[in-house]
Design an enzyme around this catalytic site. Structure first.
Site, PDB file in Angstrom:
ATOM      1  N   CYS A 267       6.711  74.536  81.229  1.00 35.31           N
ATOM      2  CA  CYS A 267       6.668  75.300  81.429  1.00 35.31           C
ATOM      3  C   CYS A 267       6.079  75.681  80.139  1.00 35.31           C
ATOM      4  O   CYS A 267       4.991  76.324  79.915  1.00 35.31           O
ATOM      5  CB  CYS A 267       7.943  76.113  81.578  1.00 35.31           C
ATOM      6  SG  CYS A 267       9.067  76.052  80.013  1.00 35.31           S
TER       7      CYS A 267
HETATM    8  C1  UN1 Z   1      10.496  73.060  80.269  1.00 34.70           C
HETATM    9  O1  UN1 Z   1       9.401  72.824  80.376  1.00 34.70           O
HETATM   10  O2  UN1 Z   1      11.090  74.445  80.788  1.00 34.70           O
HETATM   11  O3  UN1 Z   1       8.567  72.466  73.686  1.00 34.70           O
HETATM   12  C2  UN1 Z   1      11.194  72.821  78.476  1.00 34.70           C
HETATM   13  C3  UN1 Z   1       8.943  71.512  75.352  1.00 34.70           C
HETATM   14  C4  UN1 Z   1      10.175  71.225  75.521  1.00 34.70           C
HETATM   15  C5  UN1 Z   1      10.639  71.673  76.147  1.00 34.70           C
HETATM   16  C6  UN1 Z   1      10.404  72.600  77.907  1.00 34.70           C
HETATM   17  N1  UN1 Z   1      10.579  70.520  74.094  1.00 34.70           N
HETATM   18  O4  UN1 Z   1       7.848  71.116  75.836  1.00 34.70           O
END
Ligand code: UN1
Length: 499
Positions: A267
């Site tokens: 995300c």
């Molecule tokens: C996600 O993709 O839901 O900051 C979380 C980041 C990771 C977490 C991603 N530590 O990219």
């Protein structure tokens, strides 16, 4: 029965799972509701001890867990190890919180009266998580929720059953009592139906969800009907702004990792690089070289990324490739779409790309604010590049899509860095660092289409899993009325210092 294949070798079956239905989910919530009061009565430092055990168990099983993540969702092994480390870090942070979970003592406006605040567990937390971070993101919810004295029903992604089972076993072996923690495998529609009934019955008090904005909106509506505020961690279209004074190689390194690491299935993945016109061509040249040379393939080896997580993710990614238009210029690989014998990728790591869900990386230059590709989150190995002339234009492009999760700026000028922080709508801002890779003890979450303002991680998540209770204790032996029975010190407000 669901059969889950290794996305790097689709003919290899990793797991088989019987999915529950709405009734299964409801029953788990009822059982959690029954178990929660006795868990809440365990002293918080003792609950912290269970979190300490969990951290130790995860540490001692780290290799096996990381290998399982790589096997079931195709995450490169180094990233899988990082993900497991994120669970350990989360446990390390919260085991001590069991000895804090501070409330306050607050002075009263009346004598012989004392005021206090207490953190009270919410009750049953229903946690629904995605499969791209199959243990780290769940741990962000489960660990603080349990530490705070809540019971938890966890619904992991139904395409990661082996990882979910492994993590659930570690949680139960850490000493969390049976009943307090439940794991239910079910698909989205059955979970939604079960949750709807559980909320009607009053056996769910808090919903946590990481996933798409569309589902987050529906969950927000559902919880709103019950006067509940869910913890929502939704999509992103994360911008990475490159100013003319930036260290371009550093910016390219950041764009490569956040754009294509995890095959763009975070995300926090980079959506659009927003590059000043003066350095645009230079940036494109260097970025193209880095992406063209990046090792892609077998996730058990040292690669930038492996396969798509699951067939569903691959199919959706193919739809998003349709958003490419004639005015876009493509870079980064010899073809677009699935890596096949007839559309090969030079330097592919492994013997047969067609055996797995491997996709070419694609840089799409010439992205404009009116493009679908600018507005729509594209979960996969595709990065847009847009250009700008003024700082205001860069800000407009960084915010204009309505998401607000992560963001990044590359500049050597503190003025621009702080001005960006002030004006970008994202919940997370990186300076000279990529959009991905948040540390496990800073508030994680977004605004706008990325979430409802809830934050996970660190001390901030405690407000998701506890409610403040205010207590006042009057030991004066008489009724002292607030605001009315308060002593007034006389003052001479007409006094002026002699000149
Ligand atoms: C996600 O993709 O839901 O900051 C979380 C980041 C990771 C977490 C991603 N530590 O990219």
């Amino acid at each position: 029965m669901r059969t889950i294949a290794n996305p790097a070798r689709l003919d290899e079956i990793v797991s088989e799972a019987h999915l529950g239905d709405a009734e299964t989910f409801l029953q788990a919530c009822r059982a959690a509701k029954a178990a929660q009061p006795s868990w809440a009565s365990v002293p918080a430092p003792v609950r912290g001890g269970a979190i300490q055990h969990l951290g130790r168990l995860v540490e001692d099983n780290a290799d096996a867990l990381a290998r399982l993540i790589t096997l079931e969702i195709g995450k490169p092994i180094a990233e899988s190890r990082g993900e497991v480390q994120e669970v350990i870090d989360t446990c390390s942070f919260f085991l001590g919180e069991g000895r804090r979970l501070y409330g306050m003592t607050v002075p009263s406006e009346m004598p012989d009266k004392q005021l206090f605040t207490f953190r009270v567990p919410v009750g049953v937390a229903a946690i629904i998580t995605a499969g791209n971070f199959p243990v780290a993101v769940p741990s962000w919810y489960l660990v603080p929720a349990l530490l705070c004295g809540n019971a938890v029903v966890w619904k992991p992604a139904e395409y990661t059953p082996a990882i979910a089972e492994a993590f659930a076993q570690l949680i139960l072996h850490a000493g969390i009592p049976v009943g307090t923690f439940q794991m239910v495998l079910a698909d989205g529609p059955e979970t939604f139906a079960g949750l709807e009934r559980a909320l009607d019955e009053g056996v769910v008090d808090k919903v946590g969800f990481t996933g798409s904005t569309a589902v987050g909106e529906r969950l927000g509506e559902l919880c709103g009907r019950h006067l509940q505020t869910p913890c929502l961690e939704l999509g992103g279209k994360n911008p990475l702004v490159v100013l003319p004074d930036a260290d371009l190689d550093l910016a390219v390194e950041g764009a490569l990792f956040s754009g294509f690491g995890t095959a763009g299935q975070r995300c926090t993945s980079l959506g659009t690089a927003i590059v000043h016109r003066d350095v645009h061509d230079d940036f494109i040249d260097r970025f193209t070289k880095a992406v063209t040379e990046a090792p892609i393939g077998d996730p058990t080896r040292d690669v930038l990324y492996g396969p798509m997580i699951d067939r569903r993710f691959a199919a959706r990614f193919e739809d998003w490739l349709e958003l490419i238009r004639d005015h876009h210029q493509l870079h980064g690989s010899s073809a677009v779409g699935r890596i096949r014998a007839a559309a090969s990728r030079e330097g592919f790591v492994g013997d047969d790309p067609e055996a797995g869900l491997f996709y070419h990386p694609t840089i799409v230059d010439g992205v404009r604010a009116d493009d679908d590709l600018y507005r729509i989150e594209t979960f996969g190995p595709i990065v847009g590049v847009a250009s700008f002339d003024t700082f205001d234009e860069a800000i407009a492009l960084a915010n204009g899509h309505g998401y607000g999760l992560s963001s990044s700026i590359y500049t050597t000028d503190p003025l621009h860095a702080f001005r960006f922080r002030e004006r970008v709508s994202a919940g997370m801002v990186s300076v000279n660092n990529s959009t991905s890779g948040a540390e496990a003890h800073l508030p994680f979450g977004g605004n706008g289409r990325s979430g409802n303002g809830s934050r996970q991680s660190g001390v901030w998540v405690l407000d998701q899993f506890t409610r403040w209770q205010a207590m006042n204790w009057d030991y004066s032996g008489r009724l002292q009325k607030a605001q009315m029975d308060v002593a007034d010190l006389s003052a001479d407000l007409a006094y002026r210092v002699p000149e």
